[in-house]
Each structure stands twice: as C-alpha cells, then as structure tokens.
Write an enzyme that holds these catalytic residues in place. Structure first.
Site, PDB file in Angstrom:
ATOM      1  N   PRO A   2       0.938  -1.212   0.151  1.00 28.26           N
ATOM      2  CA  PRO A   2       0.202  -0.141  -0.174  1.00 28.26           C
ATOM      3  C   PRO A   2       0.665   1.165   0.000  1.00 28.26           C
ATOM      4  O   PRO A   2       1.963   1.283   0.872  1.00 28.26           O
ATOM      5  CB  PRO A   2      -0.727   0.083   1.351  1.00 28.26           C
ATOM      6  CG  PRO A   2      -0.839  -1.696   1.655  1.00 28.26           C
ATOM      7  CD  PRO A   2       0.521  -2.010   1.205  1.00 28.26           C
ATOM      8  N   GLU A   3       0.513   2.127  -0.899  1.00 27.14           N
ATOM      9  CA  GLU A   3       1.327   3.566  -0.808  1.00 27.14           C
ATOM     10  C   GLU A   3       0.579   4.630  -0.159  1.00 27.14           C
ATOM     11  O   GLU A   3      -0.593   4.438   0.504  1.00 27.14           O
ATOM     12  CB  GLU A   3       1.380   3.897  -2.356  1.00 27.14           C
ATOM     13  CG  GLU A   3       2.457   2.435  -3.050  1.00 27.14           C
ATOM     14  CD  GLU A   3       3.031   3.068  -4.585  1.00 27.14           C
ATOM     15  OE1 GLU A   3       3.363   4.002  -4.508  1.00 27.14           O
ATOM     16  OE2 GLU A   3       3.260   2.218  -4.982  1.00 27.14           O
ATOM     17  N   LYS A  52       3.716   6.277   4.639  1.00 25.61           N
ATOM     18  CA  LYS A  52       3.085   4.949   4.598  1.00 25.61           C
ATOM     19  C   LYS A  52       2.647   4.534   6.087  1.00 25.61           C
ATOM     20  O   LYS A  52       2.058   3.575   6.374  1.00 25.61           O
ATOM     21  CB  LYS A  52       4.037   3.895   4.171  1.00 25.61           C
ATOM     22  CG  LYS A  52       4.092   4.409   2.547  1.00 25.61           C
ATOM     23  CD  LYS A  52       4.920   3.001   1.989  1.00 25.61           C
ATOM     24  CE  LYS A  52       5.433   3.277   0.576  1.00 25.61           C
ATOM     25  NZ  LYS A  52       6.374   2.219   0.138  1.00 25.61           N
ATOM     26  N   ASN A 211       6.300   1.624  -5.134  1.00 23.83           N
ATOM     27  CA  ASN A 211       6.749   1.056  -6.478  1.00 23.83           C
ATOM     28  C   ASN A 211       6.167   1.716  -7.631  1.00 23.83           C
ATOM     29  O   ASN A 211       6.776   1.842  -8.698  1.00 23.83           O
ATOM     30  CB  ASN A 211       6.956  -0.465  -6.563  1.00 23.83           C
ATOM     31  CG  ASN A 211       7.975  -1.079  -7.387  1.00 23.83           C
ATOM     32  OD1 ASN A 211       9.042  -0.486  -7.508  1.00 23.83           O
ATOM     33  ND2 ASN A 211       7.777  -2.056  -7.822  1.00 23.83           N
ATOM     34  N   ARG A 304      12.936  -3.576  -5.189  1.00 24.53           N
ATOM     35  CA  ARG A 304      11.833  -3.922  -5.881  1.00 24.53           C
ATOM     36  C   ARG A 304      11.986  -3.801  -7.452  1.00 24.53           C
ATOM     37  O   ARG A 304      12.900  -3.254  -7.897  1.00 24.53           O
ATOM     38  CB  ARG A 304      10.854  -2.777  -5.554  1.00 24.53           C
ATOM     39  CG  ARG A 304      10.378  -2.711  -3.818  1.00 24.53           C
ATOM     40  CD  ARG A 304       9.794  -3.847  -3.462  1.00 24.53           C
ATOM     41  NE  ARG A 304       8.485  -4.005  -4.201  1.00 24.53           N
ATOM     42  CZ  ARG A 304       7.284  -3.245  -3.958  1.00 24.53           C
ATOM     43  NH1 ARG A 304       7.451  -2.419  -2.794  1.00 24.53           N
ATOM     44  NH2 ARG A 304       6.210  -3.320  -4.459  1.00 24.53           N
TER      45      ARG A 304
END
Length: 314
Positions: A2-3, A52, A211, A304
């Site tokens: 989750p961003e 976050k 990401n 990532r």
C-alpha cells in the site's frame, strides 16, 4: 505494498467513523493482547497519516502506530462514512477489485478479507453484529456501529507522543502533511550521489512513494531512473515534488492510482476497471511504450522491480 494514498484514505475513514465514542479494542489473533488491553474502552480523538504510516491517538494520550508494509490491510464494516463520488468515478459503474481501495477494505490484496464492495451493493452483508473476525486479525477496533480489523501489518505498536514525534521526524516530507516540503525534498535529492529511482523509495527523502508511483513519476518527468540525485536539475526535482503532490491527491480522492492524465470515454472506463490501462510503464515489461513504442524495460532497484522506457527516459 500500500502506498501513501491508501494510508491517507484509512486515516480519513477513522476520523469520520471512529472518533468520539469509546472503542472496544481486542486482538483476536492474540499477538497484540497486551497493547489492546491498554487501549480498550478509550476513545479515538485523532487519526494521522504521514507517508505510509498511520497514527491513532486515544483519549489517554497513547497512540496506536500502524505500518501496513507489504501485506497489511484494514477491513471495515458497519456504519462507515464514505467519500462522496469522486470526479474519476462519477457517471461510471465501477467494480472494486482486490487490488483497489474500497470504503470496506484498504491495503494489500489478500484472499482472506471481508467481501468487497460491488457496483450495486456498497458494503458487505452483515447477518450478526459485530461480525465474527475473519482470518488472522491483529487488532479489532469496535464501536457500537462500526468495526475495523487489521491484518498482516509490518508494525503495530503503542507509542507516546514523544515516540510519535520521533518516528515522524525520521520521515521525509509528505505533501498532504507538509505542503511546504518542496525545499526539503529538493535538498534531499540534490545532495545525494544515489540514483533518483532509489531516492524516491527512501522514506527519509520523501514519504509515501512506493513502487507504482516511483515508476510513473519518473516516466512523467522523462527522467532516467539511474540519474544520481545530485545531477537532477533543481527545476526537475521541483517538478517531481509537485507531480507527486498532484498524483497523491488523485489517489486519495479516487482510491486508485491513476497516473495517466486526459483519459476519456472508453479509455477512462478501461482505466477504472484495470490498473494495466491506467499506468504508463508500471508492470508493462516488454510491452511497447505508450509514447514511442520502445519495449518497456525492467530491472531491480531498492529491492523492488523498476519499470522505465529506455528511449524516453534519458
């Protein structure tokens, strides 16, 4: 993972639906039993999101800090105040899928969670109140009319206000918290001999970018991900901050990471239905660039997968 937009949406949910009455706090899974006991019966007076990370303040000045990490999510049920229909959704039959935020489930995709909203039914059906916990619920927050279940977080802990301040002090600027954070962001980028693609994932440089937003911001700026921060022109760094501020706002209001502007008609409907149709480069390895047709490249950076166009981003 989750961003930042998802975490801000979660904080809004708590502010609208959980502040005020005393909250019953439990740990059905058993891994937060001692912490839950210290919060049980107290009222939530404030919810905050920074990047976050989310913080809930209770009326006895203890805070619950949650970082969802890769696998965490909040599921909601009951009398939940939802956002008005956003411009991105207006006039559309939107079906919320497992990779999207809905008012009822926000965070990482998972198999075990409350049933997601559908276009005609806006919340899960509840036969018994409160509903039984589903799966490994770390924390349950229950009011007489609403419930929130937390699963799979990387961090779930109690903090004092001094500890909250210390945690936030380690984070880079968040446009929704630090609207004047542009100078701090530019300085954090320009003084480092580290690839900009890595810096955007560093939560001490800028808070909330993950990401998806990393790949999309760099493409929108037509910036090579491997450019050292110190070589990023000041005006380009400023533009990155302002674009992040814009995209974060879009994500918070819509619940989806729309990163392509100007979508209309069928293109907009496809973008609402599938993330594959709303991004420039993310998760499009080998597919033609939407601008020049060059195959999109993938490589690992900062742990990532990174996606970019080797022709347009030079």
């Amino acid at each position: 993972m989750p961003e930042g937009h998802s975490v801000h949406r979660i904080a809004r949910q708590f502010a609208r639906s959980f502040t005020g009455p005393p909250v019953t706090v439990s740990s059905p899974q058993g891994r937060f039993t001692a912490g839950a006991a210290r919060l049980d019966g107290h009222a939530i007076v404030q919810s905050r999101a920074v990047g976050k990370q989310m913080f809930l303040e209770f009326d006895h000045h203890l805070w619950l800090r949650v970082h969802l990490g890769m696998y965490g999510a909040w599921d909601f049920a009951g009398d939940i105040a939802v956002n008005p229909v956003s411009p991105a959704e207006r006039g559309s039959r939107r079906v919320v899928g497992a990779n999207e935020d809905s008012p009822w489930s926000i965070g990482a995709p998972r198999r075990t969670r409350l049933r997601m909203a559908e276009s005609e039914r806006l919340q899960p059906e509840i036969d018994v109140w409160p509903p039984e916990p589903i799966g490994q619920v770390r924390v349950r927050l229950l009011t007489p009319v609403a419930v929130a279940d937390l699963r799979g977080p990387t961090v779930c802990e109690l903090q004092t206000i001094d500890e909250v301040d210390a945690t936030i002090a380690k984070l880079g600027p968040d446009p929704l918290v630090d609207p004047d954070g542009e100078e701090r962001f530019v300085e954090g980028v320009r003084r480092r001999n580290v690839a900009i693609g890595q810096l955007l994932m560093d939560q001490e440089v800028v808070a909330g970018i993950g990401n998806v937003y990393r790949a999309e911001l760099l493409f929108r700026a037509r910036l090579d991900p491997y450019t050292p921060g110190k070589n990023v022109p000041t005006d380009v760094a400023r533009a990155l901050w302002r674009d992040w501020s814009y995209l974060l706002g879009v994500g918070v209001e819509s619940g989806q990471m729309f990163t392509m502007d100007g979508l209309e008609g069928d293109d907009l409907e496809r973008a609402k239905a599938s993330r594959d149709d709303r991004h420039w480069v993310y998760h499009r390895t080998g597919e033609p660039c939407r601008v020049c047709g060059t195959p999109i490249t993938q490589a690992a950076m900062a742990g990532r997968n990174l996606y970019w166009c080797p022709k347009d981003q030079v």
